[in-house]
Each structure stands twice: as structure tokens, then as C-alpha cells.
Scaffold this motif. Structure first.
Motif, PDB file in Angstrom:
ATOM      1  N   ARG A  79       0.822  -1.201   0.000  1.00 15.71           N
ATOM      2  CA  ARG A  79       0.000   0.000   0.000  1.00 15.71           C
ATOM      3  C   ARG A  79       0.859   1.255   0.000  1.00 15.71           C
ATOM      4  O   ARG A  79       0.412   2.308  -0.408  1.00 15.71           O
ATOM      5  CB  ARG A  79      -0.924   0.003   1.209  1.00 15.71           C
ATOM      6  CG  ARG A  79      -1.991  -1.055   1.117  1.00 15.71           C
ATOM      7  CD  ARG A  79      -3.046  -0.845   2.168  1.00 15.71           C
ATOM      8  NE  ARG A  79      -2.515  -0.907   3.503  1.00 15.71           N
ATOM      9  CZ  ARG A  79      -2.682  -1.924   4.320  1.00 15.71           C
ATOM     10  NH1 ARG A  79      -3.362  -2.967   3.939  1.00 15.71           N
ATOM     11  NH2 ARG A  79      -2.186  -1.892   5.529  1.00 15.71           N
ATOM     12  N   THR A  80       2.100   1.168   0.474  1.00 18.76           N
ATOM     13  CA  THR A  80       2.950   2.340   0.581  1.00 18.76           C
ATOM     14  C   THR A  80       3.606   2.687  -0.747  1.00 18.76           C
ATOM     15  O   THR A  80       3.692   3.831  -1.124  1.00 18.76           O
ATOM     16  CB  THR A  80       4.034   2.098   1.649  1.00 18.76           C
ATOM     17  OG1 THR A  80       3.385   1.764   2.873  1.00 18.76           O
ATOM     18  CG2 THR A  80       4.869   3.328   1.871  1.00 18.76           C
ATOM     19  N   PHE A  84       8.527  -0.803  -7.109  1.00 17.40           N
ATOM     20  CA  PHE A  84       9.888  -0.845  -6.591  1.00 17.40           C
ATOM     21  C   PHE A  84      10.621  -1.924  -7.367  1.00 17.40           C
ATOM     22  O   PHE A  84      10.348  -3.111  -7.199  1.00 17.40           O
ATOM     23  CB  PHE A  84       9.913  -1.140  -5.084  1.00 17.40           C
ATOM     24  CG  PHE A  84      11.306  -1.160  -4.512  1.00 17.40           C
ATOM     25  CD1 PHE A  84      12.180  -0.103  -4.717  1.00 17.40           C
ATOM     26  CD2 PHE A  84      11.740  -2.240  -3.771  1.00 17.40           C
ATOM     27  CE1 PHE A  84      13.464  -0.119  -4.198  1.00 17.40           C
ATOM     28  CE2 PHE A  84      13.019  -2.266  -3.237  1.00 17.40           C
ATOM     29  CZ  PHE A  84      13.885  -1.203  -3.453  1.00 17.40           C
ATOM     30  N   THR A  85      11.539  -1.499  -8.246  1.00 14.64           N
ATOM     31  CA  THR A  85      12.226  -2.438  -9.119  1.00 14.64           C
ATOM     32  C   THR A  85      13.572  -1.884  -9.544  1.00 14.64           C
ATOM     33  O   THR A  85      13.824  -0.693  -9.413  1.00 14.64           O
ATOM     34  CB  THR A  85      11.356  -2.758 -10.360  1.00 14.64           C
ATOM     35  OG1 THR A  85      11.958  -3.799 -11.095  1.00 14.64           O
ATOM     36  CG2 THR A  85      11.160  -1.549 -11.239  1.00 14.64           C
ATOM     37  N   ILE A  86      14.421  -2.766 -10.062  1.00 20.16           N
ATOM     38  CA  ILE A  86      15.678  -2.326 -10.668  1.00 20.16           C
ATOM     39  C   ILE A  86      15.359  -2.010 -12.125  1.00 20.16           C
ATOM     40  O   ILE A  86      15.034  -2.901 -12.906  1.00 20.16           O
ATOM     41  CB  ILE A  86      16.769  -3.413 -10.551  1.00 20.16           C
ATOM     42  CG1 ILE A  86      17.103  -3.660  -9.077  1.00 20.16           C
ATOM     43  CG2 ILE A  86      18.010  -3.010 -11.335  1.00 20.16           C
ATOM     44  CD1 ILE A  86      18.115  -4.772  -8.833  1.00 20.16           C
ATOM     45  N   LEU A 109      11.055   3.750  -8.267  1.00 19.24           N
ATOM     46  CA  LEU A 109      10.248   3.747  -7.048  1.00 19.24           C
ATOM     47  C   LEU A 109       9.106   4.732  -7.220  1.00 19.24           C
ATOM     48  O   LEU A 109       9.328   5.899  -7.558  1.00 19.24           O
ATOM     49  CB  LEU A 109      11.146   4.159  -5.878  1.00 19.24           C
ATOM     50  CG  LEU A 109      10.524   4.218  -4.504  1.00 19.24           C
ATOM     51  CD1 LEU A 109      10.247   2.812  -3.999  1.00 19.24           C
ATOM     52  CD2 LEU A 109      11.466   4.905  -3.550  1.00 19.24           C
ATOM     53  N   ARG A 110       7.874   4.267  -7.010  1.00 14.06           N
ATOM     54  CA  ARG A 110       6.697   5.141  -7.061  1.00 14.06           C
ATOM     55  C   ARG A 110       5.751   4.765  -5.955  1.00 14.06           C
ATOM     56  O   ARG A 110       5.491   3.581  -5.788  1.00 14.06           O
ATOM     57  CB  ARG A 110       5.969   5.014  -8.410  1.00 14.06           C
ATOM     58  CG  ARG A 110       6.609   5.779  -9.504  1.00 14.06           C
ATOM     59  CD  ARG A 110       5.734   5.880 -10.732  1.00 14.06           C
ATOM     60  NE  ARG A 110       5.191   4.618 -11.205  1.00 14.06           N
ATOM     61  CZ  ARG A 110       5.703   3.883 -12.179  1.00 14.06           C
ATOM     62  NH1 ARG A 110       6.764   4.266 -12.803  1.00 14.06           N
ATOM     63  NH2 ARG A 110       5.152   2.761 -12.532  1.00 14.06           N
ATOM     64  N   PRO A 111       5.238   5.716  -5.234  1.00 11.76           N
ATOM     65  CA  PRO A 111       5.568   7.137  -5.255  1.00 11.76           C
ATOM     66  C   PRO A 111       6.976   7.376  -4.724  1.00 11.76           C
ATOM     67  O   PRO A 111       7.688   6.430  -4.395  1.00 11.76           O
ATOM     68  CB  PRO A 111       4.507   7.759  -4.341  1.00 11.76           C
ATOM     69  CG  PRO A 111       4.076   6.663  -3.438  1.00 11.76           C
ATOM     70  CD  PRO A 111       4.226   5.389  -4.225  1.00 11.76           C
ATOM     71  N   ALA A 112       7.346   8.635  -4.601  1.00 12.73           N
ATOM     72  CA  ALA A 112       8.697   8.991  -4.164  1.00 12.73           C
ATOM     73  C   ALA A 112       8.993   8.407  -2.780  1.00 12.73           C
ATOM     74  O   ALA A 112       8.083   8.112  -1.995  1.00 12.73           O
ATOM     75  CB  ALA A 112       8.849  10.507  -4.139  1.00 12.73           C
ATOM     76  N   LEU A 113      10.270   8.267  -2.497  1.00 10.77           N
ATOM     77  CA  LEU A 113      10.719   7.700  -1.225  1.00 10.77           C
ATOM     78  C   LEU A 113      10.219   8.555  -0.065  1.00 10.77           C
ATOM     79  O   LEU A 113      10.382   9.775  -0.056  1.00 10.77           O
ATOM     80  CB  LEU A 113      12.253   7.634  -1.216  1.00 10.77           C
ATOM     81  CG  LEU A 113      12.893   6.813  -0.118  1.00 10.77           C
ATOM     82  CD1 LEU A 113      12.487   5.341  -0.237  1.00 10.77           C
ATOM     83  CD2 LEU A 113      14.403   6.938  -0.199  1.00 10.77           C
ATOM     84  N   ARG A 114       9.602   7.914   0.906  1.00 11.93           N
ATOM     85  CA  ARG A 114       9.051   8.620   2.060  1.00 11.93           C
ATOM     86  C   ARG A 114      10.163   9.027   3.004  1.00 11.93           C
ATOM     87  O   ARG A 114      11.228   8.424   3.048  1.00 11.93           O
ATOM     88  CB  ARG A 114       8.057   7.725   2.800  1.00 11.93           C
ATOM     89  CG  ARG A 114       6.831   7.418   1.955  1.00 11.93           C
ATOM     90  CD  ARG A 114       5.896   6.514   2.658  1.00 11.93           C
ATOM     91  NE  ARG A 114       5.406   7.168   3.860  1.00 11.93           N
ATOM     92  CZ  ARG A 114       4.533   6.633   4.686  1.00 11.93           C
ATOM     93  NH1 ARG A 114       4.060   5.449   4.445  1.00 11.93           N
ATOM     94  NH2 ARG A 114       4.140   7.272   5.751  1.00 11.93           N
ATOM     95  N   GLU A 115       9.906  10.043   3.786  1.00  9.69           N
ATOM     96  CA  GLU A 115      10.868  10.529   4.782  1.00  9.69           C
ATOM     97  C   GLU A 115      11.210   9.401   5.748  1.00  9.69           C
ATOM     98  O   GLU A 115      10.329   8.703   6.226  1.00  9.69           O
ATOM     99  CB  GLU A 115      10.267  11.720   5.546  1.00  9.69           C
ATOM    100  CG  GLU A 115      11.254  12.424   6.436  1.00  9.69           C
ATOM    101  CD  GLU A 115      12.391  13.058   5.653  1.00  9.69           C
ATOM    102  OE1 GLU A 115      13.525  13.003   6.159  1.00  9.69           O
ATOM    103  OE2 GLU A 115      12.145  13.591   4.555  1.00  9.69           O
ATOM    104  N   GLY A 116      12.497   9.209   5.987  1.00  8.23           N
ATOM    105  CA  GLY A 116      12.941   8.173   6.914  1.00  8.23           C
ATOM    106  C   GLY A 116      13.201   6.823   6.265  1.00  8.23           C
ATOM    107  O   GLY A 116      13.848   5.971   6.847  1.00  8.23           O
TER     108      GLY A 116
END
Length: 193
Positions: A79-80, A84-86, A109-116
Motif C-alpha cells: 500500500r505504501t 519498486f524495481t531495478i 520507485l513510485r511514489p517517491a521515497l518517504r521521509e525516513g
């Protein structure tokens, strides 16, 4: 019907319900434009409106609690992040001798990388780079042979949320046993000496 007509119709439905169920009339002018009115003097055909369905909203506190718990439960990664792939290199890619075992690995990576959250890369099961935020990783001087690449997505505590499928990479390197580059044969002038 076009969007403005639909919007007007919906607005009239809401107004009609608020006014206690009065009758609306539909009129079409000479150019084919449709108008709705509650004035029977303008003519037109009566329009029967279905009752509006009302679904109560969830209390704000339960929505926030559910959103917070979704990031910590077992299937949160799906869900997050949708993707996420090479993205590069492709699976079963061969690096020719001229690349000297150097390759740029690009993660998608979609959506963008979350904070942390962080990204790390594994080469043949070993961590190549500790968690970082950059989706591009440079690998240099890889030894000859077949290698497996895999990336991991980590949460703020360093737990693995997701792993990419493995990508196989074949590396060709020059050898002391074969100093001549098989991809670039010598010219005739050098062979004749």
C-alpha cells in the motif's frame, strides 16, 4: 450531456432536496442547450429526481488511526509503494570487456521515497551500500562472471519493507591469459610484424 450541464443538474438536485422536494422543469432552447428551472411558467417537462443517498463520513480519529496502523502492519509495503524495481541494468545484461566491470544501477520507485525510508543494494547477497536515499548506485571494478543484483527498501528502523526481484548481470573482463580483447581483434598491420 456535457460537464457544465451535469454540474448544474447536480446543483439543482441538491437545491431541490433542500427546498423540500419541489418539482424541476427541463427546457431546451433553439440551439439545443438544456436548462433546468423550478419556475413552471417557463414551460418545459417536469423532471422527477431520485432521492439523494447520503453516506456519513468516518470520524477523523478513526481514519487517522487506520492510516497510522497501515504503515506498521505486515502488508503495508504493497500500500505504501506501487512500484519498486531495478530499472537498469536489465535482467541478463552482459557488460562487455570495455566497461571494466563498471555499471550504474538505477532503481525505480513510485511514489517517491518517504521521509525516513532508505534504499540499499545487494550484490550476490552482500550489502554493497548502506541505506541511502539516492536511487542510482555506481558499482565499479566488478570481477568477471555472473552476479545477482537485488535492492531493498528499508523503513526508518532499518527493517526491510520490500525487495526487488533479482537481476542477473554478466561481466566480461580482460584476462592475463587472454590479453587480446576478443571484442577488438588486432589490425593486420600489427599481425604482419
Amino acid at each position: 450531456m456535457d460537464r457544465p450541464t451535469i454540474a448544474i443538474l447536480l446543483w439543482l438536485v441538491v437545491v431541490n432536496q433542500a427546498m423540500g422536494g419541489q418539482i424541476l422543469y427541463r427546457t431546451t432552447d433553439a440551439r439545443g442547450h438544456v436548462f433546468f428551472t423550478d419556475d413552471p411558467a417557463r414551460g418545459g417537462e417536469p423532471v422527477e429526481l431520485a432521492p439523494i443517498s447520503v453516506v456519513p463520513a468516518l470520524p477523523a480519529s478513526s481514519t487517522a488511526t487506520r492510516a497510522a496502523s497501515s504503515d506498521t502492519d505486515g502488508d503495508a509495503p504493497s500500500r505504501t509503494y506501487d512500484v519498486f524495481t531495478i530499472a537498469a541494468p536489465d535482467d541478463d545484461t552482459t557488460l562487455p570487456t570495455g566497461f571494466a566491470g563498471n555499471v550504474r544501477v538505477r532503481l525505480e520507485l513510485r511514489p517517491a521515497l518517504r521521509e525516513g525510508h532508505g534504499l540499499r543494494l545487494l550484490l550476490d547477497g552482500d550489502i554493497v551500500r548502506p541505506a541511502a536515499r539516492e536511487p542510482v548506485i555506481e558499482l565499479v571494478n566488478l570481477v568477471r562472471g555472473e552476479h545477482r543484483l537485488q535492492a531493498e527498501l528499508l523503513d526508518e528502523r532499518g527493517r526491510v519493507l520490500r525487495r526487488t526481484p533479482e537481476v542477473t548481470l554478466h561481466v566480461q573482463r580482460a584476462s592475463v591469459n587472454l590479453p587480446q580483447n576478443p571484442n577488438r581483434p588486432a589490425s593486420r598491420g600489427q599481425d604482419d610484424r
